[in-house]
Scaffold this motif. Sequence first.
Motif, PDB file in Angstrom:
ATOM      1  N   UNK A 180      52.131  72.705  53.447  1.00 14.33           N
ATOM      2  CA  UNK A 180      52.868  72.773  52.179  1.00 14.33           C
ATOM      3  C   UNK A 180      53.805  73.961  52.061  1.00 14.33           C
ATOM      4  N   UNK A 181      53.596  75.019  52.849  1.00 10.36           N
ATOM      5  CA  UNK A 181      54.302  76.278  52.615  1.00 10.36           C
ATOM      6  C   UNK A 181      55.248  76.674  53.740  1.00 10.36           C
ATOM      7  N   UNK A 182      55.811  75.738  54.428  1.00 10.56           N
ATOM      8  CA  UNK A 182      56.710  76.062  55.542  1.00 10.56           C
ATOM      9  C   UNK A 182      57.904  76.884  55.056  1.00 10.56           C
ATOM     10  N   UNK A 225      50.260  63.310  44.616  1.00 11.16           N
ATOM     11  CA  UNK A 225      51.015  62.813  45.751  1.00 11.16           C
ATOM     12  C   UNK A 225      51.639  63.865  46.641  1.00 11.16           C
ATOM     13  N   UNK A 226      51.519  65.154  46.295  1.00  9.46           N
ATOM     14  CA  UNK A 226      52.122  66.219  47.094  1.00  9.46           C
ATOM     15  C   UNK A 226      51.038  67.110  47.678  1.00  9.46           C
ATOM     16  N   UNK A 252      53.258  72.871  40.226  1.00  8.64           N
ATOM     17  CA  UNK A 252      52.491  71.803  40.858  1.00  8.64           C
ATOM     18  C   UNK A 252      51.036  71.949  40.472  1.00  8.64           C
ATOM     19  N   UNK A 253      50.202  72.157  41.459  1.00  5.64           N
ATOM     20  CA  UNK A 253      48.771  72.279  41.188  1.00  5.64           C
ATOM     21  C   UNK A 253      48.470  73.617  40.505  1.00  5.64           C
ATOM     22  N   UNK A 254      47.763  73.599  39.354  1.00 11.94           N
ATOM     23  CA  UNK A 254      47.538  74.847  38.609  1.00 11.94           C
ATOM     24  C   UNK A 254      46.375  75.697  39.111  1.00 11.94           C
ATOM     25  N   UNK A 359      42.034  64.016  48.826  1.00 15.07           N
ATOM     26  CA  UNK A 359      41.995  64.254  50.265  1.00 15.07           C
ATOM     27  C   UNK A 359      42.898  63.228  50.910  1.00 15.07           C
ATOM     28  N   UNK A 360      43.818  63.686  51.744  1.00 16.98           N
ATOM     29  CA  UNK A 360      44.828  62.777  52.300  1.00 16.98           C
ATOM     30  C   UNK A 360      45.097  63.113  53.755  1.00 16.98           C
ATOM     31  N   UNK A 361      45.669  62.133  54.483  1.00 17.11           N
ATOM     32  CA  UNK A 361      46.148  62.394  55.827  1.00 17.11           C
ATOM     33  C   UNK A 361      47.423  63.213  55.732  1.00 17.11           C
ATOM     34  N   UNK A 362      47.584  64.180  56.638  1.00 13.77           N
ATOM     35  CA  UNK A 362      48.749  65.056  56.603  1.00 13.77           C
ATOM     36  C   UNK A 362      50.032  64.229  56.662  1.00 13.77           C
ATOM     37  N   UNK A 363      51.022  64.551  55.840  1.00 13.79           N
ATOM     38  CA  UNK A 363      52.263  63.782  55.884  1.00 13.79           C
ATOM     39  C   UNK A 363      52.911  63.841  57.253  1.00 13.79           C
TER      40      UNK A 363
END
Length: 366
Positions: A180-182, A225-226, A252-254, A359-363
């Motif tokens: 997320x932080x590239x 979704x992010x 985004x997420x708090x 929990x998701x698969x990495x984009x």
Amino acid sequence: MTDCLGTSNGGSPTEDSELILTAFLLGLTALYADDSTVRVGVFVLFRPAELVLSPIPAGLIELETDEGNIVMEGAQSARLRFSGSQVECRAGGRVIHSRALRTKPRAGAVSEFTLGVPGKIERRFRGVLEVAAGTGSLIPVVKMQRETAVASALAAESPPGASMEALKAQAVAMRSYYAAERGRHQGYDFCDSTHCQFLREPPQPDSVFSHATEATRGLVLAYRGATIPGFFAASCGGRTHSLEQVGMRAEGYPYYSVECAYCRRNAREWETRLPAAEGTAPLQEGPSEKLRLRITRELGWSAIPGNHFSVTPDGDMFVVRGRGAGHGVGLCQQGAAGMALSGAGFLDILRHYFPNTQLAAVPSGP
């Protein structure tokens, strides 16, 4: 496809259902896997003017420069020096000046090498090395697989004796951060210091860190979704903080504030005395990560170990009493270790510290 870590008031899923869920998500990750890499600036705290590059034992390095390629093997090495706007490379009796140089990956081989700052530090890396001349120093960058970075950071950042479930939870958080932080630095994505994620050399394949990384391969945390950056701290002191509570804006997420029972019972208590001055007065208004970092840089890291504290004026001094260590946002390492000791799985730990996430698969993509 994702699995909600959610806010259900029901009990935790059974062990069987967690195994089925994890297997399903790992299958998705394999199906949509990509060769995602991250570019990590290494030895950033040293600002090296000189580096020594060597193959690993029985290994081989091909180094690309402006004046042709250099091949090194066995005990051979290259000495790289900052030389104005160029990199001076001394290897095999040759002296080459190049705007930048790069190790060339060899087909079918894992690219590994040893890089060091003479007299200060030496580490083994797995990936492609790029070295350029910066402002007054060399800039070494290692382009590595994201999973290699996760395992390396997990080995560097984990508390001693952490159990497998706690390590797996932290591996997911770290992978989320890398995903997320590239682009946190000009010229590379992340540094190898605690400014991003502390990173050492890759652990051995049979280590607990490698196993925890492999067991969660490709899994990240997502919110609406992010993918979110998976923040973590050493010990929250009894309750984690939201971003707003430590003076950070939530885009985004708090990062919800959640109870941490293990830390409430076991977090280390601390007390410091600081001069009552203009720079420390805002401490009376509550925690601020920006202020805490500024004070610790000026007065030492023990001045304000963490954001769980109270302030009492005492003449021309402030008495600061607190518990725990770190910013206290996201996953609490001490609390996660305690949950794992009590039988919680890594999904339970992630549900607790990152409520309302998925929990998701990495984009896919870089």
